[in-house]
Motif scaffolding. Structure first.
Motif, PDB file in Angstrom:
ATOM      1  N   GLN A  60      21.419 -21.158  45.454  1.00 29.97           N
ATOM      2  CA  GLN A  60      22.716 -20.485  45.490  1.00 29.97           C
ATOM      3  C   GLN A  60      22.819 -19.478  44.351  1.00 29.97           C
ATOM      4  O   GLN A  60      23.607 -19.634  43.431  1.00 29.97           O
ATOM      5  N   THR A  61      21.994 -18.445  44.425  1.00 32.11           N
ATOM      6  CA  THR A  61      22.022 -17.370  43.440  1.00 32.11           C
ATOM      7  C   THR A  61      22.185 -16.048  44.181  1.00 32.11           C
ATOM      8  O   THR A  61      21.878 -15.963  45.378  1.00 32.11           O
ATOM      9  N   PRO A  62      22.643 -15.026  43.496  1.00 34.15           N
ATOM     10  CA  PRO A  62      22.756 -13.717  44.165  1.00 34.15           C
ATOM     11  C   PRO A  62      21.404 -13.227  44.698  1.00 34.15           C
ATOM     12  O   PRO A  62      21.343 -12.631  45.774  1.00 34.15           O
ATOM     13  N   TYR A  63      20.324 -13.474  43.955  1.00 31.18           N
ATOM     14  CA  TYR A  63      19.003 -13.050  44.425  1.00 31.18           C
ATOM     15  C   TYR A  63      18.627 -13.787  45.717  1.00 31.18           C
ATOM     16  O   TYR A  63      18.169 -13.173  46.680  1.00 31.18           O
ATOM     17  N   ALA A  64      18.827 -15.093  45.738  1.00 31.73           N
ATOM     18  CA  ALA A  64      18.519 -15.870  46.951  1.00 31.73           C
ATOM     19  C   ALA A  64      19.343 -15.362  48.132  1.00 31.73           C
ATOM     20  O   ALA A  64      18.838 -15.239  49.257  1.00 31.73           O
ATOM     21  N   GLU A  65      20.606 -15.035  47.871  1.00 30.97           N
ATOM     22  CA  GLU A  65      21.456 -14.491  48.930  1.00 30.97           C
ATOM     23  C   GLU A  65      20.903 -13.163  49.442  1.00 30.97           C
ATOM     24  O   GLU A  65      20.877 -12.897  50.640  1.00 30.97           O
ATOM     25  N   SER A  66      20.422 -12.310  48.529  1.00 32.64           N
ATOM     26  CA  SER A  66      19.862 -11.025  48.962  1.00 32.64           C
ATOM     27  C   SER A  66      18.615 -11.244  49.814  1.00 32.64           C
ATOM     28  O   SER A  66      18.399 -10.536  50.796  1.00 32.64           O
ATOM     29  N   LYS A  67      17.793 -12.225  49.457  1.00 30.61           N
ATOM     30  CA  LYS A  67      16.587 -12.527  50.239  1.00 30.61           C
ATOM     31  C   LYS A  67      16.967 -13.032  51.630  1.00 30.61           C
ATOM     32  O   LYS A  67      16.380 -12.626  52.631  1.00 30.61           O
ATOM     33  N   ARG A  68      17.956 -13.926  51.710  1.00 31.93           N
ATOM     34  CA  ARG A  68      18.384 -14.444  53.022  1.00 31.93           C
ATOM     35  C   ARG A  68      18.915 -13.319  53.899  1.00 31.93           C
ATOM     36  O   ARG A  68      18.566 -13.221  55.086  1.00 31.93           O
ATOM     37  N   ARG A  69      19.747 -12.453  53.344  1.00 35.29           N
ATOM     38  CA  ARG A  69      20.336 -11.358  54.119  1.00 35.29           C
ATOM     39  C   ARG A  69      19.296 -10.315  54.507  1.00 35.29           C
ATOM     40  O   ARG A  69      19.352  -9.751  55.604  1.00 35.29           O
ATOM     41  N   VAL A 122       0.863  -2.449  61.794  1.00 35.30           N
ATOM     42  CA  VAL A 122       1.611  -3.576  61.231  1.00 35.30           C
ATOM     43  C   VAL A 122       2.231  -3.146  59.911  1.00 35.30           C
ATOM     44  O   VAL A 122       1.579  -2.484  59.104  1.00 35.30           O
ATOM     45  N   VAL A 123       3.469  -3.527  59.695  1.00 41.22           N
ATOM     46  CA  VAL A 123       4.094  -3.393  58.384  1.00 41.22           C
ATOM     47  C   VAL A 123       4.317  -4.799  57.868  1.00 41.22           C
ATOM     48  O   VAL A 123       4.937  -5.631  58.536  1.00 41.22           O
ATOM     49  N   CYS A 124       3.775  -5.070  56.706  1.00 45.44           N
ATOM     50  CA  CYS A 124       3.977  -6.350  56.034  1.00 45.44           C
ATOM     51  C   CYS A 124       5.040  -6.107  54.962  1.00 45.44           C
ATOM     52  O   CYS A 124       4.757  -5.542  53.907  1.00 45.44           O
ATOM     53  N   ALA A 125       6.271  -6.470  55.273  1.00 44.87           N
ATOM     54  CA  ALA A 125       7.398  -6.236  54.367  1.00 44.87           C
ATOM     55  C   ALA A 125       7.513  -7.416  53.412  1.00 44.87           C
ATOM     56  O   ALA A 125       8.184  -8.403  53.688  1.00 44.87           O
ATOM     57  N   HIS A 126       6.816  -7.297  52.299  1.00 44.91           N
ATOM     58  CA  HIS A 126       6.829  -8.353  51.295  1.00 44.91           C
ATOM     59  C   HIS A 126       7.686  -7.976  50.092  1.00 44.91           C
ATOM     60  O   HIS A 126       8.184  -8.836  49.379  1.00 44.91           O
ATOM     61  N   GLY A 127       7.885  -6.686  49.875  1.00 44.53           N
ATOM     62  CA  GLY A 127       8.610  -6.223  48.699  1.00 44.53           C
ATOM     63  C   GLY A 127      10.097  -6.512  48.787  1.00 44.53           C
ATOM     64  O   GLY A 127      10.686  -6.551  49.862  1.00 44.53           O
ATOM     65  N   ALA A 128      10.691  -6.726  47.614  1.00 46.51           N
ATOM     66  CA  ALA A 128      12.134  -6.945  47.518  1.00 46.51           C
ATOM     67  C   ALA A 128      12.597  -6.484  46.145  1.00 46.51           C
ATOM     68  O   ALA A 128      11.876  -6.632  45.157  1.00 46.51           O
ATOM     69  N   GLU A 129      13.777  -5.933  46.102  1.00 50.42           N
ATOM     70  CA  GLU A 129      14.367  -5.560  44.817  1.00 50.42           C
ATOM     71  C   GLU A 129      14.608  -6.844  44.030  1.00 50.42           C
ATOM     72  O   GLU A 129      15.283  -7.758  44.507  1.00 50.42           O
ATOM     73  N   ALA A 130      14.018  -6.908  42.854  1.00 48.56           N
ATOM     74  CA  ALA A 130      14.099  -8.142  42.074  1.00 48.56           C
ATOM     75  C   ALA A 130      14.444  -7.903  40.609  1.00 48.56           C
ATOM     76  O   ALA A 130      14.457  -8.853  39.823  1.00 48.56           O
ATOM     77  N   THR A 131      14.766  -6.674  40.241  1.00 48.69           N
ATOM     78  CA  THR A 131      15.092  -6.390  38.845  1.00 48.69           C
ATOM     79  C   THR A 131      16.301  -7.222  38.419  1.00 48.69           C
ATOM     80  O   THR A 131      17.363  -7.125  39.024  1.00 48.69           O
ATOM     81  N   GLY A 132      16.114  -8.053  37.416  1.00 49.19           N
ATOM     82  CA  GLY A 132      17.191  -8.906  36.930  1.00 49.19           C
ATOM     83  C   GLY A 132      17.544 -10.046  37.869  1.00 49.19           C
ATOM     84  O   GLY A 132      18.673 -10.538  37.857  1.00 49.19           O
TER      85      GLY A 132
END
Length: 145
Positions: free
Chosen positions: A120-129, A71-81
């Motif tokens: 509606q933020t760039p970070y939220a958009e990156s998470k959705r994509r 299993v891979v639990c992909a929880h990490g996300a680029e979040a700097t700034g």
């Protein structure tokens, strides 16, 4: 049930550290990726706690973790700034999904976040994509927010 070999990304975060520790407490063989070695403050405390129960992979992320995982639990996300309106969503999605096509795992679990629920933020958009890319690759997606 036999122990699973689980790779988790994002284990330095509040929720990721709880996931890693909970999976280890359930008897699984957990390996956690960390992009760097030097964490301080609360994040450093979380990393120390995770390293007590999981094998650390320093300088690693999803794209270069290697291994053959149950299993891979992909929880990490680029979040700097992530709070900045100048957050680079395209670069974050590329980082978050790097190596997805070559990932060797029987199951991929993606933890979606509260940030995906209409913000509606760039970070939220990156998470959705990012979530959409994992879903397209056949991953199971679980919301936590």
């Amino acid at each position: 049930m036999a122990a699973l070999r689980i790779l988790i990304t994002g284990a330095s975060s509040f929720t990721g550290s709880w996931f890693a520790c909970g999976l280890a407490a359930a008897g699984h063989d957990v390996t956690a990726t960390f992009r760097r070695r030097d964490y301080d403050g609360l994040r450093g405390e979380r990393v120390s706690r995770v390293c007590e129960v999981a094998a650390p992979l320093w300088g690693a992320s999803l794209g270069n973790a290697g291994g053959d995982w149950d299993v891979v639990c992909a929880h990490g996300a680029e979040a700097t700034g992530y709070r900045s309106p100048d957050f680079d969503a395209d670069a974050a999605v590329a980082e978050n999904t790097c190596g997805l096509d070559a990932l060797s795992a029987r199951r991929i679990v993606v933890t979606a976040s509260v940030f995906e629920n209409g913000a509606q933020t760039p970070y939220a958009e990156s998470k959705r994509r990012t979530t959409a890319a994992f879903r397209a690759a056949g991953a199971a997606v679980f919301g936590i927010g």
